[in-house]
Motif scaffolding. Sequence first.
Motif, PDB file in Angstrom:
ATOM      1  N   ALA A  54       0.858  -1.192   0.000  1.00 32.87           N
ATOM      2  CA  ALA A  54       0.000   0.000   0.000  1.00 32.87           C
ATOM      3  C   ALA A  54       0.891   1.238   0.000  1.00 32.87           C
ATOM      4  O   ALA A  54       1.992   1.216   0.570  1.00 32.87           O
ATOM      5  N   PRO A  55       0.446   2.316  -0.635  1.00 33.35           N
ATOM      6  CA  PRO A  55       1.252   3.552  -0.645  1.00 33.35           C
ATOM      7  C   PRO A  55       1.444   4.098   0.771  1.00 33.35           C
ATOM      8  O   PRO A  55       0.639   3.853   1.675  1.00 33.35           O
ATOM      9  N   VAL A  56       2.516   4.862   0.922  1.00 35.89           N
ATOM     10  CA  VAL A  56       2.851   5.464   2.216  1.00 35.89           C
ATOM     11  C   VAL A  56       2.972   6.975   2.024  1.00 35.89           C
ATOM     12  O   VAL A  56       3.636   7.447   1.097  1.00 35.89           O
ATOM     13  N   VAL A  57       2.316   7.724   2.911  1.00 36.82           N
ATOM     14  CA  VAL A  57       2.385   9.184   2.919  1.00 36.82           C
ATOM     15  C   VAL A  57       2.850   9.611   4.305  1.00 36.82           C
ATOM     16  O   VAL A  57       2.309   9.156   5.318  1.00 36.82           O
ATOM     17  N   VAL A  58       3.874  10.479   4.345  1.00 34.83           N
ATOM     18  CA  VAL A  58       4.375  11.011   5.611  1.00 34.83           C
ATOM     19  C   VAL A  58       4.038  12.493   5.674  1.00 34.83           C
ATOM     20  O   VAL A  58       4.271  13.243   4.710  1.00 34.83           O
ATOM     21  N   TRP A  59       3.490  12.911   6.815  1.00 34.31           N
ATOM     22  CA  TRP A  59       3.059  14.302   6.995  1.00 34.31           C
ATOM     23  C   TRP A  59       3.708  14.866   8.255  1.00 34.31           C
ATOM     24  O   TRP A  59       3.606  14.278   9.332  1.00 34.31           O
ATOM     25  N   TRP A  60       4.383  16.013   8.099  1.00 35.60           N
ATOM     26  CA  TRP A  60       4.956  16.749   9.219  1.00 35.60           C
ATOM     27  C   TRP A  60       4.119  18.012   9.444  1.00 35.60           C
ATOM     28  O   TRP A  60       4.289  19.009   8.735  1.00 35.60           O
ATOM     29  N   PRO A  61       3.203  18.036  10.392  1.00 38.76           N
ATOM     30  CA  PRO A  61       2.443  19.269  10.646  1.00 38.76           C
ATOM     31  C   PRO A  61       3.325  20.418  11.117  1.00 38.76           C
ATOM     32  O   PRO A  61       3.066  21.584  10.808  1.00 38.76           O
ATOM     33  N   VAL A  62       4.364  20.113  11.886  1.00 38.89           N
ATOM     34  CA  VAL A  62       5.318  21.112  12.380  1.00 38.89           C
ATOM     35  C   VAL A  62       6.714  20.495  12.354  1.00 38.89           C
ATOM     36  O   VAL A  62       6.873  19.278  12.280  1.00 38.89           O
ATOM     37  N   ASN A  63       7.726  21.385  12.395  1.00 37.05           N
ATOM     38  CA  ASN A  63       9.124  20.960  12.521  1.00 37.05           C
ATOM     39  C   ASN A  63       9.520  19.937  11.460  1.00 37.05           C
ATOM     40  O   ASN A  63      10.102  18.883  11.759  1.00 37.05           O
ATOM     41  N   ALA A  64       9.209  20.248  10.214  1.00 42.15           N
ATOM     42  CA  ALA A  64       9.587  19.349   9.127  1.00 42.15           C
ATOM     43  C   ALA A  64      11.087  19.436   8.863  1.00 42.15           C
ATOM     44  O   ALA A  64      11.703  20.490   9.051  1.00 42.15           O
ATOM     45  N   PRO A  65      11.720  18.345   8.448  1.00 42.21           N
ATOM     46  CA  PRO A  65      13.154  18.400   8.123  1.00 42.21           C
ATOM     47  C   PRO A  65      13.392  19.239   6.875  1.00 42.21           C
ATOM     48  O   PRO A  65      12.504  19.406   6.033  1.00 42.21           O
ATOM     49  N   LEU A  66      14.604  19.779   6.749  1.00 44.27           N
ATOM     50  CA  LEU A  66      14.925  20.619   5.596  1.00 44.27           C
ATOM     51  C   LEU A  66      14.912  19.814   4.302  1.00 44.27           C
ATOM     52  O   LEU A  66      14.587  20.347   3.244  1.00 44.27           O
ATOM     53  N   ASP A  67      15.264  18.530   4.395  1.00 50.90           N
ATOM     54  CA  ASP A  67      15.239  17.649   3.223  1.00 50.90           C
ATOM     55  C   ASP A  67      14.370  16.440   3.562  1.00 50.90           C
ATOM     56  O   ASP A  67      14.865  15.413   4.050  1.00 50.90           O
ATOM     57  N   PRO A  68      13.055  16.517   3.331  1.00 53.45           N
ATOM     58  CA  PRO A  68      12.166  15.418   3.728  1.00 53.45           C
ATOM     59  C   PRO A  68      12.513  14.084   3.089  1.00 53.45           C
ATOM     60  O   PRO A  68      12.317  13.035   3.705  1.00 53.45           O
ATOM     61  N   ALA A  69      13.020  14.090   1.858  1.00 49.26           N
ATOM     62  CA  ALA A  69      13.302  12.827   1.177  1.00 49.26           C
ATOM     63  C   ALA A  69      14.451  12.070   1.818  1.00 49.26           C
ATOM     64  O   ALA A  69      14.526  10.840   1.721  1.00 49.26           O
ATOM     65  N   LYS A  70      15.367  12.782   2.496  1.00 44.40           N
ATOM     66  CA  LYS A  70      16.508  12.134   3.132  1.00 44.40           C
ATOM     67  C   LYS A  70      16.243  11.792   4.588  1.00 44.40           C
ATOM     68  O   LYS A  70      17.104  11.198   5.242  1.00 44.40           O
ATOM     69  N   ASP A  71      15.103  12.191   5.106  1.00 49.02           N
ATOM     70  CA  ASP A  71      14.733  11.804   6.459  1.00 49.02           C
ATOM     71  C   ASP A  71      14.448  10.301   6.488  1.00 49.02           C
ATOM     72  O   ASP A  71      13.894   9.750   5.523  1.00 49.02           O
ATOM     73  N   PRO A  72      14.812   9.590   7.561  1.00 46.33           N
ATOM     74  CA  PRO A  72      14.571   8.134   7.605  1.00 46.33           C
ATOM     75  C   PRO A  72      13.114   7.763   7.381  1.00 46.33           C
ATOM     76  O   PRO A  72      12.829   6.758   6.705  1.00 46.33           O
ATOM     77  N   LEU A  73      12.182   8.525   7.925  1.00 43.12           N
ATOM     78  CA  LEU A  73      10.765   8.235   7.683  1.00 43.12           C
ATOM     79  C   LEU A  73      10.340   8.693   6.297  1.00 43.12           C
ATOM     80  O   LEU A  73       9.549   8.021   5.628  1.00 43.12           O
ATOM     81  N   GLY A  74      10.842   9.831   5.846  1.00 41.31           N
ATOM     82  CA  GLY A  74      10.490  10.307   4.513  1.00 41.31           C
ATOM     83  C   GLY A  74      10.966   9.386   3.410  1.00 41.31           C
ATOM     84  O   GLY A  74      10.331   9.294   2.349  1.00 41.31           O
ATOM     85  N   ALA A  75      12.063   8.677   3.650  1.00 41.83           N
ATOM     86  CA  ALA A  75      12.577   7.747   2.638  1.00 41.83           C
ATOM     87  C   ALA A  75      11.656   6.558   2.427  1.00 41.83           C
ATOM     88  O   ALA A  75      11.745   5.871   1.397  1.00 41.83           O
ATOM     89  N   LEU A  76      10.748   6.290   3.361  1.00 44.01           N
ATOM     90  CA  LEU A  76       9.819   5.164   3.229  1.00 44.01           C
ATOM     91  C   LEU A  76       8.575   5.522   2.420  1.00 44.01           C
ATOM     92  O   LEU A  76       7.786   4.630   2.100  1.00 44.01           O
ATOM     93  N   ALA A  77       8.384   6.809   2.106  1.00 44.21           N
ATOM     94  CA  ALA A  77       7.102   7.277   1.557  1.00 44.21           C
ATOM     95  C   ALA A  77       7.187   7.620   0.078  1.00 44.21           C
ATOM     96  O   ALA A  77       8.247   7.983  -0.441  1.00 44.21           O
ATOM     97  N   GLN A  78       6.022   7.498  -0.576  1.00 44.53           N
ATOM     98  CA  GLN A  78       5.882   7.983  -1.954  1.00 44.53           C
ATOM     99  C   GLN A  78       5.560   9.477  -1.981  1.00 44.53           C
ATOM    100  O   GLN A  78       5.907  10.164  -2.931  1.00 44.53           O
ATOM    101  N   ARG A  79       4.880   9.951  -0.952  1.00 46.81           N
ATOM    102  CA  ARG A  79       4.537  11.377  -0.845  1.00 46.81           C
ATOM    103  C   ARG A  79       4.962  11.891   0.518  1.00 46.81           C
ATOM    104  O   ARG A  79       4.772  11.209   1.533  1.00 46.81           O
ATOM    105  N   ARG A  80       5.522  13.103   0.528  1.00 48.50           N
ATOM    106  CA  ARG A  80       5.984  13.739   1.756  1.00 48.50           C
ATOM    107  C   ARG A  80       5.339  15.124   1.847  1.00 48.50           C
ATOM    108  O   ARG A  80       5.579  15.981   0.994  1.00 48.50           O
ATOM    109  N   VAL A  81       4.538  15.326   2.880  1.00 53.25           N
ATOM    110  CA  VAL A  81       3.735  16.546   3.025  1.00 53.25           C
ATOM    111  C   VAL A  81       4.297  17.380   4.168  1.00 53.25           C
ATOM    112  O   VAL A  81       4.433  16.887   5.295  1.00 53.25           O
TER     113      VAL A  81
END
Length: 373
Positions: free
Chosen positions: A121-148
């Motif tokens: 199933a697709p994975v979406v990661v959402w940071w409501p606050v304090n998002a990393p400067l590079d979401p794609a390189k974040d360990p959780l962001g690397a697991l997702a197809q979409r990073r919000v």
Amino acid sequence: MKIDLTDTTAGKVNKALVQGRRAIGTPAVGMVLTLVIVTDEENAYDALKAAEEASHEHPSRTLVVIKRVSRSPRDRTASRLDAEVRVGADAGSGETVLLRLHGEVADHADSVVLPLMLPDAPVVVWWPVNAPLDPAKDPLGALAQRRVTDTYSSEQPVRELSARADSYTPGDTDLSWTRITPWRSMLAAALDQVVCEVKAVEVEGEEFNPSCELLAMWLADRLDVPVKRSLSSGPGLTAVRMETSAGAIALDRADGALATLSIDGQPDRAVALKRRETAELIAEELRRLDPDDTYASALRFGVERLNASAAATEAAPEAPAASAAQAAPAPEPSAKGEPVPGTAAAPEAAAEAPTTEAAPQERPPLTKRAKAT
């Protein structure tokens, strides 16, 4: 139904999910994606409420990752995972797991989340606050197809947009961009009604609002015209005015709910353009899981380039006058020491000349005039 687990593991959380589904009589899994929310304790309630409302349109397994701050050095070395499993009416139309990470395990949140994701199933990661400067390189962001992310929640939103442009990876998006979807649709529809050429645009909105900057960059990128960013008291975006070859087009929203669309030669129209809640924004982002190329193009246009083009446009009308003043030849005295026409003494010399015959005027040599121009 709620199941509380203290000092647990990801395996025990999975067993609790199966137990909860059986208890409410729905053993089958009918969810379409995994939504991972990375937040703090302060913002967890609002983010979870928005996700539960969005789950009525997109049934999903929601994993809320809350990293707890350790108060003492001993607590920082001790790792503990506390979980709260919600199924049925307590979890909207899907399943919800609140994961509170203590100590060193907070630095390895991906190892806790990975076993709990829905298979295939697709994975979406959402940071409501304090998002990393590079979401794609974040360990959780690397697991997702979409990073919000949401630059509106940052302390310096405009600078955050520049950082997002430098680190953009296909799949990244921002709720500040989602907020202007109705504006973009309405402006595109207005331009479809008139055959014209857009000459200049002005975007008006409150200060430090990244949605205003993104809309201005989108217009500058798509229309290739100067876009001026002006300030208002808000709320949010208040107006967009376009100068076209067929007259002015304006979309004005002063109260944050109802806008007025004005097109030269047509009656004004009232347009519903209310400010949307976070649940509506998340639901819109979950409708598409492919990269948003339009957002990427507008983001890469750059806030600095937008401000530079606007400043150059404002300074352009003054440039010819300045250059003409610099190119004008300096007055030269005549051989007899008489003043040259154009100086302060010229009117007196003209008065002494006979009225029946025009007084001869001295001009700079042609070669000097050519050099001056």
